[in-house]
Design a protein around this motif. Structure first.
Motif, PDB file in Angstrom:
ATOM      1  N   SER A   1      -4.256   8.240  -0.380  1.00 47.41           N
ATOM      2  CA  SER A   1      -4.635   8.017  -1.832  1.00 47.41           C
ATOM      3  C   SER A   1      -3.248   7.901  -2.605  1.00 47.41           C
ATOM      4  N   GLU A   2      -2.181   8.440  -2.447  1.00 54.05           N
ATOM      5  CA  GLU A   2      -1.004   8.560  -3.085  1.00 54.05           C
ATOM      6  C   GLU A   2      -0.338   7.159  -3.223  1.00 54.05           C
ATOM      7  N   VAL A   3      -0.271   6.685  -1.585  1.00 57.18           N
ATOM      8  CA  VAL A   3       0.398   5.382  -1.529  1.00 57.18           C
ATOM      9  C   VAL A   3      -0.645   4.285  -1.939  1.00 57.18           C
ATOM     10  N   THR A   4      -1.876   4.365  -1.838  1.00 55.87           N
ATOM     11  CA  THR A   4      -2.717   3.240  -2.533  1.00 55.87           C
ATOM     12  C   THR A   4      -2.544   3.306  -4.020  1.00 55.87           C
ATOM     13  N   ALA A   5      -2.488   4.320  -4.637  1.00 54.48           N
ATOM     14  CA  ALA A   5      -2.424   4.384  -6.135  1.00 54.48           C
ATOM     15  C   ALA A   5      -1.097   3.720  -6.390  1.00 54.48           C
ATOM     16  N   LEU A   6       0.155   3.949  -5.906  1.00 51.93           N
ATOM     17  CA  LEU A   6       1.529   3.371  -5.965  1.00 51.93           C
ATOM     18  C   LEU A   6       1.308   1.826  -5.691  1.00 51.93           C
ATOM     19  N   ILE A   7       0.938   1.431  -4.642  1.00 49.07           N
ATOM     20  CA  ILE A   7       0.728   0.144  -4.119  1.00 49.07           C
ATOM     21  C   ILE A   7      -0.027  -0.399  -5.232  1.00 49.07           C
ATOM     22  N   GLY A   8      -1.214  -0.096  -5.599  1.00 50.73           N
ATOM     23  CA  GLY A   8      -1.926  -0.674  -6.692  1.00 50.73           C
ATOM     24  C   GLY A   8      -1.283  -0.892  -7.922  1.00 50.73           C
ATOM     25  N   SER A   9      -0.637   0.002  -8.413  1.00 51.95           N
ATOM     26  CA  SER A   9       0.189  -0.250  -9.453  1.00 51.95           C
ATOM     27  C   SER A   9       1.179  -1.351  -9.380  1.00 51.95           C
ATOM     28  N   PHE A  10       2.022  -1.513  -8.217  1.00 50.95           N
ATOM     29  CA  PHE A  10       3.144  -2.540  -8.188  1.00 50.95           C
ATOM     30  C   PHE A  10       2.168  -3.877  -7.761  1.00 50.95           C
ATOM     31  N   THR A  11       1.324  -3.797  -7.138  1.00 48.63           N
ATOM     32  CA  THR A  11       0.566  -5.424  -7.353  1.00 48.63           C
ATOM     33  C   THR A  11      -0.106  -5.837  -8.416  1.00 48.63           C
ATOM     34  N   THR A  12      -0.466  -4.655  -9.361  1.00 47.21           N
ATOM     35  CA  THR A  12      -1.083  -5.301 -10.636  1.00 47.21           C
ATOM     36  C   THR A  12       0.230  -5.678 -11.608  1.00 47.21           C
ATOM     37  N   VAL A  13       1.309  -5.113 -11.446  1.00 43.88           N
ATOM     38  CA  VAL A  13       2.328  -5.473 -12.453  1.00 43.88           C
ATOM     39  C   VAL A  13       2.777  -6.859 -11.796  1.00 43.88           C
ATOM     40  N   LEU A  14       2.810  -7.309 -10.495  1.00 46.96           N
ATOM     41  CA  LEU A  14       3.332  -8.342  -9.720  1.00 46.96           C
ATOM     42  C   LEU A  14       2.507  -9.521 -10.112  1.00 46.96           C
ATOM     43  N   GLY A  15       1.027  -9.207 -10.190  1.00 47.51           N
ATOM     44  CA  GLY A  15       0.223 -10.199 -10.156  1.00 47.51           C
ATOM     45  C   GLY A  15       0.053 -10.609 -11.794  1.00 47.51           C
ATOM     46  N   THR A  16       0.430  -9.594 -12.644  1.00 47.47           N
ATOM     47  CA  THR A  16       0.174  -9.896 -14.030  1.00 47.47           C
ATOM     48  C   THR A  16       1.485 -10.914 -14.382  1.00 47.47           C
ATOM     49  N   ILE A  17       2.721 -10.549 -14.116  1.00 50.25           N
ATOM     50  CA  ILE A  17       3.890 -11.383 -14.165  1.00 50.25           C
ATOM     51  C   ILE A  17       3.638 -12.626 -13.620  1.00 50.25           C
ATOM     52  N   VAL A  18       3.341 -12.637 -12.544  1.00 55.69           N
ATOM     53  CA  VAL A  18       3.087 -14.086 -11.760  1.00 55.69           C
ATOM     54  C   VAL A  18       2.066 -15.050 -12.572  1.00 55.69           C
ATOM     55  N   GLY A  19       1.135 -14.302 -12.822  1.00 57.32           N
ATOM     56  CA  GLY A  19      -0.196 -14.834 -13.559  1.00 57.32           C
ATOM     57  C   GLY A  19       0.194 -15.422 -14.895  1.00 57.32           C
ATOM     58  N   ALA A  20       1.170 -14.675 -15.658  1.00 57.75           N
ATOM     59  CA  ALA A  20       1.597 -15.017 -16.889  1.00 57.75           C
ATOM     60  C   ALA A  20       2.748 -16.223 -16.886  1.00 57.75           C
ATOM     61  N   PHE A  21       3.547 -16.169 -16.039  1.00 54.33           N
ATOM     62  CA  PHE A  21       4.354 -17.200 -15.713  1.00 54.33           C
ATOM     63  C   PHE A  21       3.833 -18.498 -15.342  1.00 54.33           C
ATOM     64  N   LEU A  22       2.814 -18.471 -14.524  1.00 55.00           N
ATOM     65  CA  LEU A  22       2.191 -19.688 -14.103  1.00 55.00           C
ATOM     66  C   LEU A  22       1.292 -20.135 -15.124  1.00 55.00           C
ATOM     67  N   GLY A  23       0.672 -19.420 -16.033  1.00 60.01           N
ATOM     68  CA  GLY A  23       0.141 -19.796 -17.220  1.00 60.01           C
ATOM     69  C   GLY A  23       0.934 -20.446 -18.275  1.00 60.01           C
TER      70      GLY A  23
END
Length: 109
Positions: free
Chosen positions: A53-75
């Motif tokens: 559960s700790e790893v899932t929470a950490l990975i989820g926060s990293f993928t959220t930030v990465l997805g937000t940055i890439v989505g903003a860049f492409l937008g």
């Protein structure tokens, strides 16, 4: 003899080359981000003894930030390309008008 107004040719910059560089950079950043996330997902549970559960929470926060940055860049890139296309079309339309008509269109009232 009436002369037709001269319509200057507006050179179009090569947008394909710039887009390739931008999207190549986005692909590189995304790939590196996913590699970091994969390494964290592999090494944290094994080396540090983290719970799933700790790893899932950490990975989820990293993928959220990465997805937000890439989505903003492409937008932003898509919006800038649309603006550039609209400006090119407006410039070509104004260039096709007679100078007096173009001045009338550009007049601020």
């Amino acid at each position: 003899m009436s002369e037709e107004p001269h319509t200057p040719q507006i050179p179009d910059p090569d947008p394909d080359n710039a887009n390739e560089l931008r999207f190549g950079g986005a692909l590189l950043v995304t790939s590196l981000g996913f590699i970091v996330i994969a390494l964290l997902a592999y090494f944290l549970p094994v080396k540090e003894g983290w719970k799933a559960s700790e790893v899932t929470a950490l990975i989820g926060s990293f993928t959220t930030v990465l997805g937000t940055i890439v989505g903003a860049f492409l937008g932003v890139q898509a919006g800038a390309a649309g603006k550039q296309n609209a400006e090119n079309l407006a410039n070509r339309a104004l260039a096709a008008l007679a100078p007096a008509e173009a001045a009338k269109v550009l007049r601020k009232e």
